[in-house]
Design an enzyme around this catalytic site. Sequence first.
Site, short mmCIF file in Angstrom:
data_model
loop_
_atom_site.label_atom_id
_atom_site.label_comp_id
_atom_site.label_asym_id
_atom_site.label_seq_id
_atom_site.Cartn_x
_atom_site.Cartn_y
_atom_site.Cartn_z
CG ASP A 314 -1.78 1.19 1.34
OD1 ASP A 314 -2.47 1.49 0.35
OD2 ASP A 314 -1.78 1.85 2.39
CD GLU A 653 21.67 -43.86 12.37
OE1 GLU A 653 20.64 -44.44 12.77
OE2 GLU A 653 22.01 -42.74 12.76
#
Length: 850
Positions: A314, A653
């Site tokens: 704005d 892992e």
Amino acid sequence: MTRSKELLVGLDEKEAASRLEKVGENRLKAKKRRSAVSIFFSQFSDVMIWILLAATGLSFLLGDTPEAITILSLVLLNALLGFLQENKTEKTIEKLKELGAPKAQVIREGKAKEISPALLVPGDLVCLSAGDRVPADGVLQEATGLLADESLLTGESRAEEKRACRTKEMPENQVGCKERVYMGSVITGGHGKFYVSDTGMNTQMGRIAHLLDQVEEEKTPLQKRLAKLGQMLGILCLAVCSLVALLGFFRGEDPLQMLITGISLAVAAVPEGLPAVVTLSLALATGRMLRQNALLRRLHLVETLGSTTVICSDKTGTLTQNRMELQHLVTPEDKKLPLNGQGQGHILYKALAGSDRYREGEEKHTDATEEALHLASLGFFPEKIGKRLTENPFDSTRKRMSLLLSEGRTKTLFAKGATEFLLPCCKFVLLDGKVLPLDEKGKKELLQRSSSLASEGLRVISFAIKEEAADGMERELTFVGFAALEDPPRPGTKQAIADCRRAGIRTVMITGDAKETAVAIGKKIGLVKKGRVLSGSELDRMDDKTLQTAAADCEIFARVTPEHKLRIVRALKKRRETVAMTGDGVNDAPAVKEADIGIAMGKSGTDVTREAAGMTLLDDRFETIALAVKEGRAIYDNIRRFIRYLLSCNLGEVLCMLLGMLFSMPALLLPIQILFVNFVTDGLPALALGLEPPEKGIMERPPRKSGNSVFSDGLLFRILLRGVLIALATVFTFQLLYYQTFSEEIARTGTLVTLILTQLLHALECKSEQRSLFSVPLFSNPKLLLALGFSLLALLAALYLPFLAKVFSLVPLTFLQFFTCVSVALTVPFLGAIGEYFRERREKRRANKE
């Protein structure tokens, strides 16, 4: 609708009560607010949280209570942080109610009385005076010099001139009507009476409240990306369990033991620290942004800022200061006078001070233009010029005003107003210090000069005087010059827009002001480049698809309504832009709420807009947005860092165990050891990566595309490569130590050490996506070094403290065995750097072909 004779005396109490029962109170309706309980439980709606809760249950079933408690604690911590941040629920409509006047002066049965605005009904006759807030929408029956500040609805900083309605038919309730006043606007001058036509949700303010109610909050880009990640991890966990069970079945292993191992691997595959690390990192970033005067209501909006591609701003109160300021004093011969009052005593200074209606101290300082002229005149003439005799007040028909002042025995008439309305009263003009006759040609030239100033986005007020005036009649005046005012840009706005442009972010002005004013301001702040401007009337002629095309390069949208702003934001979002919308007025609130990130002004903004926005600028500085974008980009980089770290390590892992089973090796790690690795590596290092400072040049690169996944720009390749390398390194360590010692315990312990060391080294690599381990600034994040040190100490304690070694089924390693693990772990970054080098070469060749 037609006017009634009853307006002369107002409604009677019985009729007012009847209408109140029929139409209801003059209030804005609010939708049902969420309770604190529902906000808390909404924190458990993510897929990742469901997976973690499932992992908690499985850990309990496996008898691993510490792991279960750890995961559950992280889940609850994540929920608590999110709850505390979001407990400030939607209060937008509640704040809208506060914009109503505290009391309304209404005429009923011919008598004036004060009542609550909630009791107003259509047909009431309400009195207005300077300083009043309008309590409902209505049509003016009387208006004397009435000025209304409607910037909350229109976004325009100047007060609107109002006039009484003289027609039998009532004008339609549309914003901008001269014969109407609107709920929430402020009377800045004059007085009048109006007939209430609409109350509550039927007012223009109610229309905006209805628009707000229709806007639904969407998930942020980060929430969407993490949801997809959670779904992927869920599928991965099921795949791991199934694969391990099948492999064990074909190898003839104990089915129960295989199930336990599969579940352990599935738990290991889930980065349980991810939601908590994300939430904690966002919370810490929110704290840093607060110190920079940017207040966020929701944690995930930090990251949304970093992906912003368009800032819709704005003009009034956002790019500008929402106050009028004198810019130029211009003589009739087009000479600009110094604003310090040292212009060789030019009479224009005196005309400015003489026409100052605030000099007597009786008027309220409510009109922005009059206030600006008043402040300027005090700098030229601090003392009173003379005694006020008469005043011809300003009104919307005459568009001028004048004061007759006495200076001893001399009377002087000082007049000011719109040029086209003041010139007909002028017979003379002051040129180079001489009073000369003013003919029609001269008036035309003065009008052109006034229009030229107005085309620069300035508000022009003209001045004239009449010395030795016999009375206050506005005739035979001498025209003495112009005052040019503007709502000045906020300091730092131009630099902030330039910073955003370098970061690939487009700034678009959306305003209720005229095209000329908007373009003039746009040029001053460096916003206008291509110069394309669209007006609200042009938008009305466009369908949504045409608007989407036009929004691609439009820099300014002028003369727009709240509905237009909403359409513009939606059009940009359909173009896959990540939209930030700034604003301060009530008229901005629906678009602010619709945007991906709504930004309100903290000082000059309304409560309505602040509650609709996701972020509030406490200092009202547009450049704070650029700082917030930088913080948002840094946060997303950090999120990618710990996603890269956690997933590659967890993948390593899982692959380590699967490779061991595929090659018919003994179990490389026991379930308790897998969970110990997770405990040592998944917590503090990942959190410390979330505190990594921004890399240099972070605001020189383009924003992320909204459709890009969290694994874009080669991140998935890095995760997969590192996961494979970690798995190969651990399998190699197990084989090497096993053939050296023929001890499964030593080999398994060496595998655990190598696995942890490769992950800790990888944490250092994750500091940057552009550099390798050997070129990253190792000491830029001391907290990461402390976290890695803690994890390393935990590893050494588990190895060499007998009671811990027994718990985790570990044995102490000799110096040579430990050195072997370290050496193998160090080869992983080297191999990773080689893989990254070939990936970049392939990407460059592909880019050159395109």
